[in-house]
Design an enzyme around this catalytic site. Structure first.
Site, PDB file in Angstrom:
ATOM      1  CB  CYS A 195      10.904  99.067  -2.385  1.00  0.00           C
ATOM      2  SG  CYS A 195       9.406 100.034  -2.112  1.00  0.00           S
ATOM      3  N   GLY A 196       8.866  96.796  -0.708  1.00  0.00           N
ATOM      4  CA  GLY A 196       7.553  96.167  -0.689  1.00  0.00           C
ATOM      5  C   GLY A 196       6.489  96.986  -1.397  1.00  0.00           C
ATOM      6  CG  HIS A 197       5.200 100.728   0.148  1.00  0.00           C
ATOM      7  ND1 HIS A 197       3.912 100.497   0.574  1.00  0.00           N
ATOM      8  CD2 HIS A 197       5.900 101.051   1.264  1.00  0.00           C
ATOM      9  CE1 HIS A 197       3.834 100.684   1.881  1.00  0.00           C
ATOM     10  NE2 HIS A 197       5.026 101.020   2.319  1.00  0.00           N
ATOM     11  CB  CYS A 198       8.766  99.104  -5.459  1.00  0.00           C
ATOM     12  SG  CYS A 198       9.566 100.576  -4.769  1.00  0.00           S
TER      13      CYS A 198
END
Length: 492
Positions: free
Chosen positions: A50-53
Site C-alpha cells: 500500500c502506497g499510503h501505508c
C-alpha cells in the site's frame, strides 16, 4: 567500499531501525494479549504494498518515539493484514489501508480521525490520555503547563463549583484534541492571576507581540457554546502559526505568508517578518484572517498557486476569499504591498488564480478532456448530462480504467451525454466536486450541475452503461432504461 562509508551506512541503518523499534509489530498470535496490556494504543492496520501505508510508516515511527515517553505513555502498534495479522484485521472489519483505530485496555475505543504526520499524530494522541483538563495545584505547576508546549492554552480559575466551571469542563471534553486545557481551584494560583471565577486564554510566549494582548479573559455567557466561540475566535490571534497539523483551523477569507518560519533555530528572524504582517492584520482585524507558514513545509500548497520555487528570505503571499477563490501577491512583499493586496482581496478587485492545463486544441473525441479553464463550458454550462472522471496520471486504478472508459466514450458518442476526464493533479477541481482519492467519478445531470452525484457503481463498461441509461435526463437512443441495447431499425 571504504571502511568509513560502511560505518556511516551502519549508523544510518541503526538510527532508522531505532525508530521502528518503538512501534510494536503484532500478529494474530499475540495481538489480543499485548494490546490489553496498554491503557491507550493506536493501531495501524496495513498492507506492505500500500502506497499510503509506505508514506505513513516513517511518520508513525517518529510519533512513536515521542508517545512512548509520554506520561502516561501511548503505544503505537502496526499489524500486517496480508500475513501474520489476517484474522485480526478481519475481526476488526478492516477494508482499506491504512486503517487506524484507538484501543483502550484492549478494546476498540474509536476510529482515528486525526492528522497523518508525526506532529499531528503526537498532538492528537496526547489529547486522548488523561483528563481533558489538567488540574494545576500551584503557581509553579501552572507555569510549567503554560511553557511545556509552544501552543496557546486555555485555563479556568474557579474558587468554587459554578455553571462556568461546568461549562468549561464540558468544552474541554469537546475540544481536547485541538486545545490544551487546565484548571485550578487553589488559592495561591487564583490570587496570582487575580481571577476567582473566570477563563483565560494564554498565547505562547514566542508569539507575544505589541499588536495584541498575550492573555485574553472570557467575558461571555456561562455555556459551552459561548466558551467554544471565544476559543475559536482568539486561539491563533491576529497572525497564527499555521502548520500541517492545524491548517484546517484557519478559515477563509485567509491570507497566508510563506517564508522561513522556524521558531526553534531562528525565532528572531521569524518574528521580524511576522511583526510586519501583524501590522497589516491589525488593520483588517475581524474582516480577514492571517497566518504564517513555513515555505518548506507547504511547498505542495505553493505549487497549487503556481509557485514552484520560492527564492530569497522575503515572504510570498497567497489568499483565498470567502468563495475559496485563490489569489497571489505579485509584487515584492512589503507592508504597503500587503495592505493593498488585502484590501483588493476583500473588495473582490483581483483576478483569481486558476491552476489549469491548456485547453485541448481538438476535443472532438469520445472522451472529452476537461481542464480548469474549460470546465464550466464542458461540464457546467452545457445542455447535456455529464459523467466525469477525476484521475491522477500515476494512479494504477486510473490506468486500469482507461480502456473501459474509452469504450464507454465510444458507446455514448451519439448520445446526449458527455463522457469526460480531468487530471486532478494538474487542474483546480471546482466546488462542489470533492476529490480525495483516484479515480473519483461524478454524474452531473443537466439542469442540476450544482449538485453532482458521486458514482459508486462498478467499473466495467456494462456497469457504466446501465447507470447512465437509468439516470439519463432523457432515454438514450441506443439503450433502454435498463441498459439493454435497442434493436437497430435499419436491420428490421
Amino acid at each position: 567500499m571504504r571502511l568509513y562509508q560502511i560505518f556511516i551506512l551502519c549508523l544510518f541503518y541503526l538510527s532508522c531501525n531505532a525508530k521502528e523499534e518503538d512501534v510494536l509489530e503484532l500478529g494474530d498470535s499475540d495481538f489480543d494479549s499485548i494490546i490489553a496490556e496498554h491503557e491507550t494504543a493506536l493501531v495501524m492496520f496495513y498492507a506492505p504494498w500500500c502506497g499510503h501505508c509506505k508514506k505513513l510508516k516513517p511518520e508513525y515511527a517518529k510519533a512513536a518515539e515521542d508517545l512512548i515517553r509520554n506520561d502516561p505513555p501511548v503505544a503505537l502498534v502496526k499489524i500486517d493484514c496480508t500475513e501474520a495479522g489476517k484474522e485480526t484485521c478481519n475481526k476488526n472489519s478492516v477494508s482499506g489501508y491504512p486503517t487506524l483505530k484507538i484501543y483502550r485496555n484492549g478494546e476498540v475505543s474509536q476510529e482515528y480521525s486525526g492528522p497523518r504526520d508525526a506532529a499531528g499524530i503526537v498532538k492528537y494522541m496526547k489529547a486522548q490520555v488523561g483528563p481533558s483538563s489538567k488540574e494545576v495545584k500551584s503557581v509553579a505547576e501552572l507555569e510549567k503547563f503554560l511553557t511545556a508546549e509552544k501552543e496557546a492554552s486555555v485555563v479556568g480559575f474557579f474558587e468554587k463549583e459554578s455553571d462556568l466551571k461546568a461549562a468549561f469542563l464540558k468544552t474541554a471534553d469537546k475540544l481536547r484534541e485541538k486545545v490544551r486545557f487546565a484548571h485550578s481551584t487553589f488559592k495561591d494560583v487564583l490570587d496570582k492571576q487575580g481571577v476567582t471565577d473566570g477563563i483565560v486564554l494564554f498565547r505562547p510566549s514566542h508569539l507575544n507581540n505589541k499588536f495584541e494582548e498575550s492573555t485574553i479573559k472570557f467575558t461571555g455567557k456561562s455555556d459551552a457554546d459561548s466558551i467554544k466561540t471565544f476559543i475559536t475566535k482568539n486561539f491563533h490571534g491576529l497572525v497564527g502559526h499555521r502548520k500541517s497539523d492545524n491548517r484546517q483551523e484557519f478559515e477563509n477569507p485567509l491570507i497566508v505568508a510563506y517564508f522561513n518560519v522556524d521558531y526553534v533555530k531562528n525565532p528572531k528572524g521569524t518574528n521580524y517578518w511576522r511583526n510586519r504582517i501583524l501590522k497589516v492584520a491589525k488593520e483588517f482585524d475581524g474582516k480577514l484572517n492571517f497566518a504564517v507558514s513555513s515555505k518548506d513545509d507547504f511547498q505542495h500548497e505553493l505549487n497549487e498557486y503556481g509557485l514552484e520555487f520560492v527564492k530569497g528570505d522575503k515572504p510570498v503571499v497567497t489568499a483565498r476569499d470567502s468563495k475559496d477563490q485563490k489569489f497571489v501577491l505579485k509584487e515584492e512583499f512589503s507592508v504597503e504591498s500587503l495592505t493593498v493586496f488585502a484590501k483588493d482581496v476583500l473588495d473582490g478587485k483581483l483576478e483569481p488564480y486558476l491552476k489549469s492545463e491548456a485547453i485541448p486544441d481538438n476535443n472532438d473525441v469520445p472522451v472529452k478532456v476537461a481542464v480548469a479553464k474549460n470546465f464550466n463550458e464542458l461540464v457546467v454550462d452545457n445542455d447535456k448530462d455529464v459523467l466525469i472522471e477525476f484521475y491522477a496520471p500515476w494512479c494504477g486504478h486510473c490506468k486500469k480504467l482507461v480502456p473501459v472508459y474509452d469504450e464507454l466514450g465510444e458507446k455514448m458518442k451519439d448520445e446526449n451525454v458527455v463522457i469526460a476526464k480531468m487530471d486532478a493533479t494538474a487542474n483546480d477541481v471546482p466546488a462542489p466536486y470533492d476529490v480525495r482519492g483516484f479515480p473519483t467519478i461524478y454524474w452531473a445531470p443537466k439542469g442540476s450541475k450544482d449538485a453532482p452525484v458521486k458514482y459508486e457503481g462498478g467499473r466495467e463498461v456494462d456497469d457504466f452503461v446501465k447507470y447512465i441509461a437509468k439516470h439519463a435526463s432523457s432515454e438514450l437512443k441506443g439503450f433502454d432504461r435498463k441498459g439493454n441495447a435497442k434493436a437497430d431499425k435499419t436491420e428490421l
